[in-house]
Design an enzyme around this catalytic site. Sequence first.
Site, short mmCIF file in Angstrom:
data_model
loop_
_atom_site.label_atom_id
_atom_site.label_comp_id
_atom_site.label_asym_id
_atom_site.label_seq_id
_atom_site.Cartn_x
_atom_site.Cartn_y
_atom_site.Cartn_z
CG ASP A 38 14.09 -53.42 -10.90
OD1 ASP A 38 14.76 -53.71 -11.64
OD2 ASP A 38 13.17 -52.61 -10.78
CG ASP A 51 16.56 -48.51 -14.18
OD1 ASP A 51 16.68 -47.19 -14.34
OD2 ASP A 51 17.04 -49.58 -14.75
#
Length: 235
Positions: free
Chosen positions: A14, A16
């Site tokens: 991922d 963020d």
Amino acid sequence: MSQAVSKIKACIFDMDGLLLDTEKIYSDVAGKMLEPYNKTFPLETKIRMMGRDVRDATEILLADLELPHTFEEWDKEAQKLKAEFFPKADLMPGVERLIRHLVKHSIPIAVATSSTKSMFLIKTTRHGDVFKLFAENITCGDDPAIKNGKPAPDIFLTAMQRLDPKLEPADCLVFEDASNGVEAAKSANMSCVWVQDTRFMLDKSTVPVDHAATERITSLLEFVPEKYGLPPFDE
């Protein structure tokens, strides 16, 4: 670890809150936009938004705070602030060390982010030397191949197939900071390290035990590669 895993052949990240410290910026942007309404940004709402694509996350915000705006109206103003603040985002601790280690040992890596491609480019402005290590293996939330955002598994399965069509879900280790992302990894039948940012915990005195991740840590600095059959760090 909560379950046994086979030797990992590829890692999917991922972005963020996991690679980049953007979650605080998201909170600052939301807080600034809520000022005219004399409202604050509840942590409960923040946690529910984390990991989702921009439309889903914004709809949660608008509903929870009963704001008189459409997604399009809110997002138009939010984009201006995001374009100003996101280029300042820092790498999260341990990111560069882990990414360079995996590349050194020829472990395939990919990014699977709910951010749009345009926002990805803005957020990574200061860190091109790190993100170029992913080469073309970047899948964003507005990619036409992604029919359903996290917590659906689409983005992780797509990232895996693009890395190597021969990979199976059991071959992949996902790194996530958000519970929605952890659920997406579980739905994809992939192992998952939940790197939980303690700044965004409702109860900081209690360590979560009921979660879908293979392992929970609070920083990538705590990650031990050999637990997953990956080469150990050199130092």
